[in-house]
Each structure stands twice: as structure tokens, then as C-alpha cells.
Design an enzyme around this catalytic site. Structure first.
Site, mmCIF file in Angstrom:
data_model
loop_
_atom_site.group_PDB
_atom_site.id
_atom_site.type_symbol
_atom_site.label_atom_id
_atom_site.label_comp_id
_atom_site.label_asym_id
_atom_site.label_seq_id
_atom_site.Cartn_x
_atom_site.Cartn_y
_atom_site.Cartn_z
ATOM 1 N N LYS A 20 19.826 17.054 8.349
ATOM 2 C CA LYS A 20 18.469 16.636 7.992
ATOM 3 C C LYS A 20 17.934 15.503 8.868
ATOM 4 C CE LYS A 20 17.841 19.695 4.831
ATOM 5 N NZ LYS A 20 16.786 20.704 4.900
HETATM 6 N N1 PMP Z 1 23.269 22.052 2.904
HETATM 7 C C1 PMP Z 1 22.868 20.898 2.403
HETATM 8 C C2 PMP Z 1 23.879 19.930 1.908
HETATM 9 C C3 PMP Z 1 21.493 20.599 2.319
HETATM 10 O O1 PMP Z 1 21.078 19.431 1.803
HETATM 11 C C4 PMP Z 1 20.570 21.570 2.776
HETATM 12 C C5 PMP Z 1 19.089 21.300 2.676
HETATM 13 N N2 PMP Z 1 18.520 21.416 1.401
HETATM 14 C C6 PMP Z 1 21.051 22.784 3.278
HETATM 15 C C7 PMP Z 1 22.407 22.984 3.345
HETATM 16 C C8 PMP Z 1 20.146 23.896 3.740
HETATM 17 O O2 PMP Z 1 19.428 23.611 4.905
HETATM 18 P P1 PMP Z 1 17.947 24.104 5.038
HETATM 19 O O3 PMP Z 1 17.131 23.320 4.073
HETATM 20 O O4 PMP Z 1 17.567 23.822 6.443
HETATM 21 O O5 PMP Z 1 17.893 25.563 4.698
#
Ligand code: PMP
Length: 344
Positions: free
Chosen positions: A48
Site C-alpha cells: 500500500k
Molecule cells: N492484502 C492485504 C493485507 C491488504 O491490506 C490488501 C488491500 N486491502 C490486499 C491484500 C489486496 O490488495 P488490493 O487492495 O490491491 O487488491
């Protein structure tokens, strides 16, 4: 980004350029070569960081953000941490509406990073005024000079990964990648990375990972929102009770569903077998590979890249706590006493 043995201007210089690490043991029963893109090497310990930095810098370029302005977001924790980190360096206020499903550790961490945190009930619908979406929207409307990142519905989330994660994986695999396996929360990671990779090599298989209790896989298959798919589950950051526009459903070839229990055990196994201490969704993504491997999906010359989105330290009171595992019944299939010293 500079090389790691140089001096950096600030922590944001370290965002991205994460390593691709060969998995030597955990998938050795399957044909193919397996590599993990280990996103915990970002300074905020998750993927992130990429979207927080990219979206905030795009807003700066457009003249939307001025020093002292407020950045608002809904978050399962990781995005919040990254926005808080970027806000500190760039001089913004950070306000976060988080789900009550987020671990206490994550919430404490966000506060430590200077964020103002609103904890909202996890199991209410997205249009309920108590949901973290509605709380964030209301705060944005009430606060002058605020920017709402809105990661689930922001195209820039996809662009961030199109511009960084995708090119990095392409270069690191020297174009050999055949399969990408990634969890889908907002869908930004999988969609942006896939877009770049498919532009280079249209037949790269893109496999999304979804949770039982989430509507995403069913929506991908039918393009219909089926409320019956929705029920509470424990994995944080994966799957959804709504359809995010930051997910490009057309670019994803298939979704695999994984259980809370299997994902927790597989995360523990990654630590034991690869020496990589990663989060719950990393366990989920690896679990999807195991399920696909058991179906004979991979062959000898395949290069499979799995994204490990964050670090295990954020789940000490959950999947890395024997007590928690026991309380969830995740040790029920094994002798409880043996489970305390379980050998995987
Ligand atoms: N794994 C974790 C620990 C996350 O916080 C997130 C984001 N919500 C994701 C995977 C998934 O990534 P994305 O939001 O880019 O689909």
C-alpha cells in the site's frame, strides 16, 4: 529509487523496488518455478506504500493538495499506515475510518503514526451510515480542504501498480512470467500489475484470490451481485461485500477461493519453510497456489509469481497466536497440546 546502500533523503525514497524471492520448499511438490514478490520490504511494510505515495503525488501535481490539508481514507490498516507515513513526510493531516475487524495492533500503529482513527462496525452493509465508507464520505464532505483517497473506486490505485509493480515483476522475471497470483481487495494490485504484464505478454495467466464470504469470484463469473455469497470471514484485506471499480474484472482470468483456516495454516508454513514472516493474505495467496498445484495447473517451465502483500508482525495477536488459532477452531483437526508446538 537509489540503491539500498546509499543515503536517502527520507523514508519515501524506499517505496517500491521490492525483491522477488524464489520459493524453494513450499511449492516444491508442484511442477514449475515459484517466486514471491515480497511487499513487506516497502518501508511501511506493505504494497500500500505504492498507492499512497502515487495517489498523493498525483493530487499534488494537479494542485489539489496544499501543505496542512487533510487526507481521508477507509482502510483495513495497511493503506492507512502508508497514508500516515506519506502525510508525516509531506506535512498533511491523516484521518482514517477503519473496520472493527482490523487487528488492535494495526489500529495502535496508525495512531502512533499520527493518524486520527475512527473504528467502524465490520459487519454492516456498505451503504449503512455506520460503515467505514459512509463515515469517510461524511468526514470528507464536512472537512474543507480534504482529499478522499477512496482506494476501492480510484483508477489511480490501478495506475500505481501499472507503473511500478508490473514493470518490476516483468524485469525481475526477465519476461519469463507465466502466471500471476494475487489477492484481490480493492483489486488495484492485481489489475494494475496484470495490465502491464498482459501488454508485454498477452498470454500471462492472471489468477485472483478471493475469500469464502466475499462476492468477488461469483461476480467475476456471472457479472451479477449475489448477496448470498456474503458472510463474515476473518482474513483482512481480501475479498469484498461490494464491487470495487478499482478491479478490472476483464483482465483477470480466474478467481480461486480460500478459507480462513487454510490461509492461516499456510501463512505459518511460509514462515517455517521459507523463513519469510508474512501476513494473512500472503498465506491466502500461497494457499491458492497449493489448490491450483493440486489440480495440476502448473507445468515444468512455468514461472509463477505470487504477491505477498504485507508483513507478519501485523498479525501477532491473530494467526501467529496459538491461542487465537485455537479459539477459531483452527487446531481442531489436530491434537490441541501438540498444536502448541506444531510441526508443519
Ligand atoms: N492484502 C492485504 C493485507 C491488504 O491490506 C490488501 C488491500 N486491502 C490486499 C491484500 C489486496 O490488495 P488490493 O487492495 O490491491 O487488491
Amino acid at each position: 529509487m537509489k540503491h539500498r546502500n546509499q543515503v536517502f533523503d527520507n523514508v519515501l525514497d524506499l517505496v517500491g523496488k521490492t525483491p522477488l524471492i524464489k520459493l524453494n520448499k513450499i511449492a516444491s511438490e508442484f511442477e514449475g518455478n515459484f517466486f514471491a514478490k515480497v511487499e513487506s520490504f516497502n518501508p511501511g511494510n506493505s504494497s500500500k506504500d505504492r498507492i499512497a505515495l502515487y495517489i498523493i503525488e498525483q493530487a499534488e501535481k494537479k494542485g489539489i493538495l496544499k501543505p496542512g490539508d487533510t487526507i481521508i481514507e477507509t482502510t483495513s490498516g495497511n493503506t492507512g499506515f502508508s497514508i500516515a507515513m506519506v502525510s508525516i513526510i509531506k506535512g498533511y493531516e491523516c484521518v482514517l475510518a477503519v473496520s472493527s475487524k482490523s487487528s488492535a495492533d494495526k489500529i495502535d500503529m496508525l495512531k502512533t503514526m499520527g493518524a486520527k482513527v475512527y473504528v467502524c462496525p465490520a459487519h454492516v452493509s456498505a451503504d449503512d451510515p455506520r460503515s467505514y465508507y459512509q463515515v469517510a464520505k461524511r468526514l470528507h464532505e464536512e472537512m474543507k480542504g480534504s482529499v478522499y483517497i477512496n482506494q476501492y473506486f480510484n483508477q489511480l490505485n490501478i495506475d500505481a501498480h501499472y507503473n511500478s509493480t508490473g514493470p518490476e515483476i516483468w524485469k525481475q522475471t526477465e519476461g519469463k512470467i507465466t502466471h500471476l497470483v494475487a489477492c484481490s481487495g480493492t483489486g488495484g494490485t492485481i489489475s494494475g500489475t496484470a495490465k502491464y504484464l498482459k501488454e508485454q505478454k498477452p498470454d500471462v495467466k492472471i489468477i485472483g484470490v478471493d475469500a469464502f464470504g466475499s462476492v468477488i469470484k461469483k461476480y467475476h463469473e456471472t457479472r451479477e451481485f449475489d448477496e448470498k455469497e456474503i458472510y463474515p470471514y476473518r482474513i483482512e484485506g481480501l475479498g469484498k461485500n461490494l464491487i470495487p471499480t478499482a478491479t478490472d474484472f476483464d483482465i483477470i482470468d480466474e478467481f480461486v477461493k480460500v478459507t480462513d483456516e487454510d490461509s492461516a495454516h499456510t501463512a505459518r508454513l511460509i514462515a517455517k519453510e521459507e523463513g519469510l514472516f508474512v501476513g494473512y493474505t500472503s498465506g491466502a495467496a500461497m494457499q491458492a497456489i497449493k489448490q491450483l498445484g493440486e489440480q495440476g495447473t502448473f507445468s515444468e517451465n512455468d514461472t509463477v509469481v505470487v504477491i505477498f502483500p504485507d508483513h507478519g508482525s501485523r498479525y501477532m495477536s491473530k494467526i501467529y497466536s496459538d491461542k487465537w488459532m485455537n479459539e477459531q477452531g483452527f487446531f481442531d483437526s489436530v491434537n490441541v497440546e501438540a498444536a502448541q508446538n506444531i510441526e508443519y
